[in-house]
Design a protein around this motif. Sequence first.
Motif, mmCIF file in Angstrom:
data_model
loop_
_atom_site.group_PDB
_atom_site.id
_atom_site.type_symbol
_atom_site.label_atom_id
_atom_site.label_comp_id
_atom_site.label_asym_id
_atom_site.label_seq_id
_atom_site.Cartn_x
_atom_site.Cartn_y
_atom_site.Cartn_z
ATOM 1 N N VAL A 24 0.780 -1.174 0.112
ATOM 2 C CA VAL A 24 -0.046 0.052 0.154
ATOM 3 C C VAL A 24 0.877 1.436 0.045
ATOM 4 O O VAL A 24 0.621 2.287 -0.679
ATOM 5 C CB VAL A 24 -1.121 0.054 1.101
ATOM 6 N N ASN A 25 1.923 1.263 0.842
ATOM 7 C CA ASN A 25 2.806 2.459 1.020
ATOM 8 C C ASN A 25 3.444 2.708 -0.532
ATOM 9 O O ASN A 25 3.373 3.831 -0.985
ATOM 10 C CB ASN A 25 3.886 2.421 1.907
ATOM 11 N N ASN A 26 3.783 1.725 -1.244
ATOM 12 C CA ASN A 26 4.447 2.011 -2.584
ATOM 13 C C ASN A 26 3.588 2.062 -3.812
ATOM 14 O O ASN A 26 3.703 2.071 -4.809
ATOM 15 C CB ASN A 26 5.626 0.864 -2.893
ATOM 16 N N GLY A 27 2.096 1.836 -3.565
ATOM 17 C CA GLY A 27 1.126 2.000 -4.649
ATOM 18 C C GLY A 27 1.013 0.616 -5.201
ATOM 19 O O GLY A 27 0.511 0.524 -6.254
ATOM 20 N N GLN A 28 1.474 -0.332 -4.873
ATOM 21 C CA GLN A 28 1.162 -1.779 -5.594
ATOM 22 C C GLN A 28 -0.254 -1.950 -5.444
ATOM 23 O O GLN A 28 -0.760 -2.833 -6.121
ATOM 24 C CB GLN A 28 2.152 -2.743 -4.991
ATOM 25 N N PHE A 29 -0.723 -1.805 -4.010
ATOM 26 C CA PHE A 29 -2.060 -2.065 -3.837
ATOM 27 C C PHE A 29 -2.815 -0.719 -3.522
ATOM 28 O O PHE A 29 -1.851 0.166 -2.748
ATOM 29 C CB PHE A 29 -2.386 -3.200 -2.546
ATOM 30 N N GLY A 30 -4.091 -0.776 -3.474
ATOM 31 C CA GLY A 30 -4.879 0.394 -3.058
ATOM 32 C C GLY A 30 -5.476 0.654 -1.692
ATOM 33 O O GLY A 30 -4.819 1.226 -0.959
ATOM 34 N N ILE A 31 -5.799 -0.678 -1.293
ATOM 35 C CA ILE A 31 -6.137 -0.772 0.208
ATOM 36 C C ILE A 31 -5.614 -2.140 0.760
ATOM 37 O O ILE A 31 -5.549 -3.166 0.268
ATOM 38 C CB ILE A 31 -7.590 -0.953 0.293
ATOM 39 N N GLY A 32 -5.388 -2.043 2.322
ATOM 40 C CA GLY A 32 -4.869 -3.073 2.996
ATOM 41 C C GLY A 32 -5.679 -3.379 4.234
ATOM 42 O O GLY A 32 -6.083 -2.327 4.848
ATOM 43 N N LEU A 33 -5.959 -4.595 4.507
ATOM 44 C CA LEU A 33 -6.642 -4.926 5.708
ATOM 45 C C LEU A 33 -5.386 -5.087 6.783
ATOM 46 O O LEU A 33 -4.550 -6.034 6.471
ATOM 47 C CB LEU A 33 -7.460 -6.300 5.853
ATOM 48 N N VAL A 34 -5.038 -4.076 7.863
ATOM 49 C CA VAL A 34 -4.007 -4.248 8.715
ATOM 50 C C VAL A 34 -4.378 -4.042 10.245
ATOM 51 O O VAL A 34 -5.334 -3.511 10.544
ATOM 52 C CB VAL A 34 -2.835 -3.127 8.121
ATOM 53 N N ILE A 35 -3.310 -4.367 10.896
ATOM 54 C CA ILE A 35 -3.371 -3.787 12.435
ATOM 55 C C ILE A 35 -2.946 -2.437 12.281
ATOM 56 O O ILE A 35 -1.932 -2.020 11.307
ATOM 57 C CB ILE A 35 -2.374 -4.655 13.372
ATOM 58 N N ASP A 36 -3.330 -1.648 13.303
ATOM 59 C CA ASP A 36 -3.194 -0.126 12.949
ATOM 60 C C ASP A 36 -1.679 0.479 12.946
ATOM 61 O O ASP A 36 -1.611 1.262 12.207
ATOM 62 C CB ASP A 36 -3.883 0.476 14.049
#
Length: 427
Positions: A199-211
């Motif tokens: 997500v940080n590098n723009g490979q994915f748009g959205i991530g399900l993550v711990i905060d």
Amino acid sequence: MLPNASAGTVTVVTSFPKELTQVYKQAFEKANPAIKLEILNKSTVQGLSYVRELPVGQRPDIFWASAPDAFEVLSGQQLLENVSGQANKAVPEKVGSYPINDPQGLYLGQALAGYGLMWNTRYMAANKLPAPAQWADLAKPVYFGHAAMSAPSRSGTTHLTVETMLQGEGWDKGWNQLLQISGNCAAITERSFGVPDGVNNGQFGIGLVIDFFGLAGKYSGFPVEFVYPDVTSVVPANIGLIKGSKNPEEARKFIAYSVSTEGQLLLLDPKISRLPVLPPSDLGGKVPAAYPNPFEIAKKAKVRFDSDLSEARYNLVSSLFDQTITFRHKELKEATQAIHLAAGALAKKPNTNGQALLKQARDLAFTPIAGSGLAGDKNFLALFTANKKDAAAGKQLTGLEDRWSSQARDNYARAKSFAEQALATAR
């Protein structure tokens, strides 16, 4: 004898990223020059196995991880020493309704964590995607191919995220939602770090993550935002002293340091961006503006996380996710895409036959293979916690997992076929 002459190396088993552990290692060694910290980075599941397999006197000193259920496993197997003497008296007893420190004193809450969604603002703008607010949003057709998550069998933090969703929605509805979201995902990553990095590098748009993954990205300057859905929980990431370790006294010093005011302030480093167990009012005005207050989030959170329930079905959740999602992701994605296409066409040109076919497709693709009845069956759950050396139990479990995998493959193929037939009725 010189002061600290007996001090040695404190070995820490942790699932935390080096951005966090290096900051603590440097600060603690500076404050305690005679003690060295050795960091062994392992996933939570690997870490548990590592500790259990070593004999008394050869074990690492500290276990430090996000998953409260992992500490329940260690305490249940008498692998933890009492550390109540290292607790910081200024730490509140609870966050929401959840105890921050273990009531028996076998481990301490060292940071607080919730679960949510992070997204890359540039990616979202480029793809004209709305910002999500709830888990359920990620099941919408607009997000197909834009999200990512890791597998709970490979990531303790993802396991907590999945379990939070299951506890918040109930087993059957929770799995229905998970299957829809996973079907929309571009990838199920090998490690939890793969999601925030992507997500940080723009490979994915959205991530399900711990905060802390989302907050660390945001406060480190990436074009990232993070939100807590209504169905979230706030629980402690813990630290504990392993029974039978090499240097318990030096290890106690690090545990005490990690929950001291000095140790808690390290959590606010932009690269770490974790939520301290000390209230913001005890941190000397050093909490950044608009930084989340975990005690306020916990008041609004809809899930009262049950770590005993999570521990009881830990292996079942991991296995079911792997057999029906991780290892069958390609087929699940294809079925999901076909369902989206049919639903879009039928919205413009509705017909009864098409709607019936679409319902069959959805039921096949998004109904969990193991329902709530099985998930609450103690005899069934025992199959997933049997001793690995029990050949008969191992054979039974392998057979069950093979059947789940085959059934998932067949269900997704049939779902795709029904969806394609539904699409044909709308042409």
